[in-house]
Design a protein around this motif. Structure first.
Motif, PDB file in Angstrom:
ATOM      1  N   GLU A 216      -4.689  45.606   2.360  1.00 34.44           N
ATOM      2  CA  GLU A 216      -5.125  44.262   2.011  1.00 34.44           C
ATOM      3  C   GLU A 216      -6.624  44.257   1.722  1.00 34.44           C
ATOM      4  OE1 GLU A 216      -3.070  40.726   3.445  1.00 34.44           O
ATOM      5  OE2 GLU A 216      -4.916  40.310   4.587  1.00 34.44           O
ATOM      6  N   GLY A 217      -6.993  43.651   0.613  1.00 35.93           N
ATOM      7  CA  GLY A 217      -8.399  43.600   0.226  1.00 35.93           C
ATOM      8  C   GLY A 217      -8.795  44.658  -0.782  1.00 35.93           C
ATOM      9  N   ASP A 218      -7.873  45.578  -1.119  1.00 33.87           N
ATOM     10  CA  ASP A 218      -8.166  46.545  -2.181  1.00 33.87           C
ATOM     11  C   ASP A 218      -8.359  45.798  -3.500  1.00 33.87           C
ATOM     12  OD1 ASP A 218      -8.050  48.843  -0.655  1.00 33.87           O
ATOM     13  OD2 ASP A 218      -5.980  49.337  -1.194  1.00 33.87           O
ATOM     14  N   ILE A 219      -9.315  46.242  -4.289  1.00 35.84           N
ATOM     15  CA  ILE A 219      -9.477  45.736  -5.655  1.00 35.84           C
ATOM     16  C   ILE A 219      -8.639  46.627  -6.563  1.00 35.84           C
ATOM     17  CG2 ILE A 219     -11.100  45.229  -7.519  1.00 35.84           C
ATOM     18  CD1 ILE A 219     -11.515  43.597  -4.932  1.00 35.84           C
ATOM     19  N   VAL A 220      -7.776  46.019  -7.355  1.00 45.40           N
ATOM     20  CA  VAL A 220      -6.982  46.801  -8.295  1.00 45.40           C
ATOM     21  C   VAL A 220      -7.372  46.422  -9.722  1.00 45.40           C
ATOM     22  CG1 VAL A 220      -5.008  47.350  -6.837  1.00 45.40           C
ATOM     23  CG2 VAL A 220      -5.082  45.136  -7.976  1.00 45.40           C
ATOM     24  N   ALA A 221      -7.562  47.447 -10.528  1.00 47.30           N
ATOM     25  CA  ALA A 221      -7.932  47.279 -11.934  1.00 47.30           C
ATOM     26  C   ALA A 221      -6.758  47.760 -12.775  1.00 47.30           C
ATOM     27  CB  ALA A 221      -9.190  48.093 -12.240  1.00 47.30           C
ATOM     28  N   LEU A 222      -6.203  46.874 -13.585  1.00 47.31           N
ATOM     29  CA  LEU A 222      -5.016  47.202 -14.364  1.00 47.31           C
ATOM     30  C   LEU A 222      -5.418  47.790 -15.713  1.00 47.31           C
ATOM     31  CD1 LEU A 222      -2.723  44.147 -13.579  1.00 47.31           C
ATOM     32  CD2 LEU A 222      -3.356  46.109 -12.155  1.00 47.31           C
ATOM     33  N   THR A 223      -4.950  48.985 -15.981  1.00 45.29           N
ATOM     34  CA  THR A 223      -5.335  49.701 -17.188  1.00 45.29           C
ATOM     35  C   THR A 223      -4.571  49.172 -18.394  1.00 45.29           C
ATOM     36  OG1 THR A 223      -3.701  51.460 -16.814  1.00 45.29           O
ATOM     37  CG2 THR A 223      -5.906  51.768 -15.853  1.00 45.29           C
TER      38      THR A 223
END
Length: 282
Positions: A216-223
């Motif tokens: 929880e709290g991870d930043i995810v960047a969608l490619t």
């Protein structure tokens, strides 16, 4: 003692000179923005939570149902923009990160938040014209990692692949960005893009999501598969009944929301090639 005091004065002067002043900030509504930031910081401080990841998610949840609005950073001259009433996916994530960073420093002033927001959003942590804004997520990750704000953990937490791309979407679509009509801005952006020719970055495929140890709290960047571009969306992981969901400013939902789809279903529904994972480094 005299020399010690002199050194201390010089150090404080340098720190003061490096910090953005309120006059350099473009507020959406100064009274509302500063009051909301201060209130959230005080609440986060009272929670007693010190985990950067948990703080990022908690901070983001304060903005649930806030309208999605794109282009809120655009304006001339380039200034640090603070807007707690409207978000796109990037400004939402940056705001949550800056709030978490401020609490990690044991501070609850909106002035400290503003300095952290500038540090996250701009190259070298300082506003210096339109090209100094970290427009590409890969550039955002690299610059903030070098300065100890963020760390990419994609390769450490799951089965990662790698992609090589030349990041030049903005200069190749100059007409879509009003600020690039200015020749100096265009030249500055082109110069920034030079460092991302044949840029290699990691990502995890949706089919390998089960290998990713998301928290929880991870930043995810969608490619993305779009030529010249690395990432098209940012969000924060929110765990619900043990399953990751996306807390994000959604253009489709038109607001900040916790997506009802699980993260895996969201990736499949949107045919996303993959995702990267970024965490606070402090």
């Amino acid at each position: 003692m005299k020399h010690l005091l002199s050194s201390l004065f010089i150090t404080l002067s340098v720190l003061a000179a490096s910090a953005v002043t309120p006059a350099e900030v473009r507020f959406h509504n100064e009274t509302i923005d500063t009051a909301k930031i201060t209130s959230i910081l005080i609440d986060l401080e009272k929670s007693g939570i010190r985990s950067g990841q948990a703080l990022v998610c908690m901070a983001g949840e304060y903005f649930l149902d806030t309208p999605y609005v794109g282009g809120t950073l655009e304006g001339s001259p380039e200034q640090l923009t603070v807007n707690t009433s409207e978000f796109d996916c990037t400004t939402f994530v940056e705001t949550a990160l800056a709030l978490a960073m401020t609490i990690e420093e044991r501070r609850t002033s909106w002035h400290d938040f503003v300095n952290n927001l500038e540090s996250v959003r701009y190259r070298g942590g300082r506003v210096n014209g339109y090209p100094s804004r970290l427009h590409y997520v890969s550039d955002w990750i690299v610059d903030n990692s070098h300065r100890g704000n963020l760390k990419e953990v994609t390769e450490r937490i799951g089965k990662a692949m790698s992609k090589i791309k030349t990041l030049d979407y903005m200069s190749q679509h100059r007409a879509a960005y009003p600020a690039l009509a200015d020749s100096a801005n265009y030249a500055g952006l082109k110069n920034a893009e030079i460092g991302y020719r044949s840029h290699k970055y990691p990502y995890i495929k949706p089919t390998d999501l089960s290998t990713a140890q998301l928290t929880e709290g991870d930043i995810v960047a969608l490619t993305t598969s779009i030529q010249g571009l690395d990432v098209t969306h940012l969000g924060i992981i929110k765990m619900i009944d043990g399953a990751p969901h996306l807390l994000h400013a959604s253009s489709k939902g038109k607001k900040v929301m916790i997506d009802p789809l699980s993260f895996g279903d969201y990736l499949r529904r949107n045919r996303t090639p993959g995702f990267r994972v970024i965490r606070l480094a402090r």
